[in-house]
Design an enzyme around this catalytic site. Structure first.
Site, mmCIF file in Angstrom:
data_model
loop_
_atom_site.group_PDB
_atom_site.id
_atom_site.type_symbol
_atom_site.label_atom_id
_atom_site.label_comp_id
_atom_site.label_asym_id
_atom_site.label_seq_id
_atom_site.Cartn_x
_atom_site.Cartn_y
_atom_site.Cartn_z
ATOM 1 N N HIS A 1 0.833 -1.205 0.000
ATOM 2 C CA HIS A 1 0.000 0.000 0.000
ATOM 3 C C HIS A 1 0.872 1.261 0.000
ATOM 4 O O HIS A 1 0.627 2.201 -0.743
ATOM 5 C CB HIS A 1 -0.885 0.044 1.250
ATOM 6 N N LYS B 1 -17.229 -6.241 6.523
ATOM 7 C CA LYS B 1 -15.959 -6.971 6.467
ATOM 8 C C LYS B 1 -15.373 -7.331 7.833
ATOM 9 O O LYS B 1 -14.377 -8.044 7.875
ATOM 10 C CB LYS B 1 -14.942 -6.163 5.657
ATOM 11 N N ARG C 1 -1.873 -6.177 -8.295
ATOM 12 C CA ARG C 1 -0.827 -7.105 -7.881
ATOM 13 C C ARG C 1 -0.640 -8.210 -8.915
ATOM 14 O O ARG C 1 0.244 -8.159 -9.751
ATOM 15 C CB ARG C 1 -1.168 -7.723 -6.530
ATOM 16 N N SER D 1 -3.197 -7.671 3.065
ATOM 17 C CA SER D 1 -3.485 -7.458 4.481
ATOM 18 C C SER D 1 -3.919 -8.775 5.134
ATOM 19 O O SER D 1 -3.588 -9.033 6.291
ATOM 20 C CB SER D 1 -4.581 -6.418 4.657
HETATM 21 P P1 ADP Z 1 -9.906 -3.485 -0.759
HETATM 22 O O1 ADP Z 1 -10.760 -4.113 0.301
HETATM 23 O O2 ADP Z 1 -10.524 -2.248 -1.362
HETATM 24 O O3 ADP Z 1 -9.367 -4.424 -1.778
HETATM 25 P P2 ADP Z 1 -7.201 -3.324 0.258
HETATM 26 O O4 ADP Z 1 -6.720 -2.530 1.428
HETATM 27 O O5 ADP Z 1 -7.036 -4.785 0.304
HETATM 28 O O6 ADP Z 1 -8.684 -2.872 0.086
HETATM 29 O O7 ADP Z 1 -6.505 -2.793 -1.055
HETATM 30 C C1 ADP Z 1 -6.584 -1.459 -1.481
HETATM 31 C C2 ADP Z 1 -5.919 -1.311 -2.825
HETATM 32 O O8 ADP Z 1 -4.511 -1.554 -2.683
HETATM 33 C C3 ADP Z 1 -6.392 -2.287 -3.898
HETATM 34 O O9 ADP Z 1 -6.353 -1.640 -5.144
HETATM 35 C C4 ADP Z 1 -5.381 -3.384 -3.859
HETATM 36 O O10 ADP Z 1 -5.276 -4.030 -5.104
HETATM 37 C C5 ADP Z 1 -4.125 -2.589 -3.550
HETATM 38 N N1 ADP Z 1 -3.127 -3.423 -2.882
HETATM 39 C C6 ADP Z 1 -3.290 -4.268 -1.850
HETATM 40 N N2 ADP Z 1 -2.131 -4.887 -1.534
HETATM 41 C C7 ADP Z 1 -1.215 -4.400 -2.405
HETATM 42 C C8 ADP Z 1 0.167 -4.672 -2.638
HETATM 43 N N3 ADP Z 1 0.829 -5.586 -1.936
HETATM 44 N N4 ADP Z 1 0.788 -3.986 -3.615
HETATM 45 C C9 ADP Z 1 0.106 -3.092 -4.348
HETATM 46 N N5 ADP Z 1 -1.195 -2.820 -4.222
HETATM 47 C C10 ADP Z 1 -1.846 -3.459 -3.258
#
Ligand code: ADP
Length: 174
Positions: free
Chosen positions: A17, A41, A90, A128
């Protein structure tokens, strides 16, 4: 002025992130990290905790701000006078969901574009959920999340274990 919104659950924020935040902050004049206040969630961290973590992680980035939001993403984007949604990409497993989300948002408001940044190779299998799973069983998360988040995860584990012990003690005492 181009304002971008990077929305997500951030439960908790990872190095992946943070990488997207740092890179996208260079592409817009102002970046708002939008923490989804999600009811269904059942997140590990409260919305306030997730916002605080991100604020601490981004305090040295002048054009980055962290806010929480509820409801439709496009409504939040409009309210902030933003025109771009930023998402991280990703692996191929993100494809279906992200396309669906981007198309839905575009059909709700065609003035708002979604921009994808492709993650760094080393973070492409980082999520996460994986972080939470590793932390729950006492594994080392220091390559996945910044030191500050490792601390928050440890505190949360202690909190959860205490709750668990109280439950066991209460049951045992009956
Ligand atoms: P959501 O529930 O909206 O998917 P996340 O917090 O899991 O929320 O992810 C938010 C954004 O960050 C999404 O676009 C996800 O693809 C991206 N993301 C999550 N993990 C990574 C990572 N390791 N590298 C790059 N982008 C990521």
């Amino acid at each position: 002025m181009r304002i971008g919104v990077y929305p997500g659950s951030f439960d908790p924020a990872t190095y992946g992130h943070l990488d997207i935040i740092i890179r996208s902050a260079k592409l817009v004049d102002h970046l708002i990290v939008g923490v989804l206040n999600n009811v269904q969630k059942s997140p590990l961290f409260t919305t306030e905790e997730r916002v605080k973590i991100l604020q601490e992680l981004t305090y040295d980035l002048d054009n980055v701000e962290v806010q929480s939001f509820k409801g439709l993403l496009v409504d939040f984007v409009k309210m902030q006078n933003a025109s771009v949604i930023i998402r991280g990409f990703r692996a191929i497993s993100d494809y279906e969901y992200e396309i669906q989300l981007a198309q839905t948002n575009y059909s709700l408001d065609s003035n708002i574009e979604t921009m994808f940044l492709v993650t760094k190779n080393e973070y492409s299998f980082l999520s996460s959920s994986i972080v939470k799973e590793v932390a729950r069983y006492g594994g080392n998360t220091s390559k996945m999340v910044p030191p500050l988040v490792v601390r928050y995860l440890n505190e949360k584990n202690i909190e959860l274990n205490l709750e668990e012990n109280i439950k066991i003690n209460t049951l045992g005492g009956e």
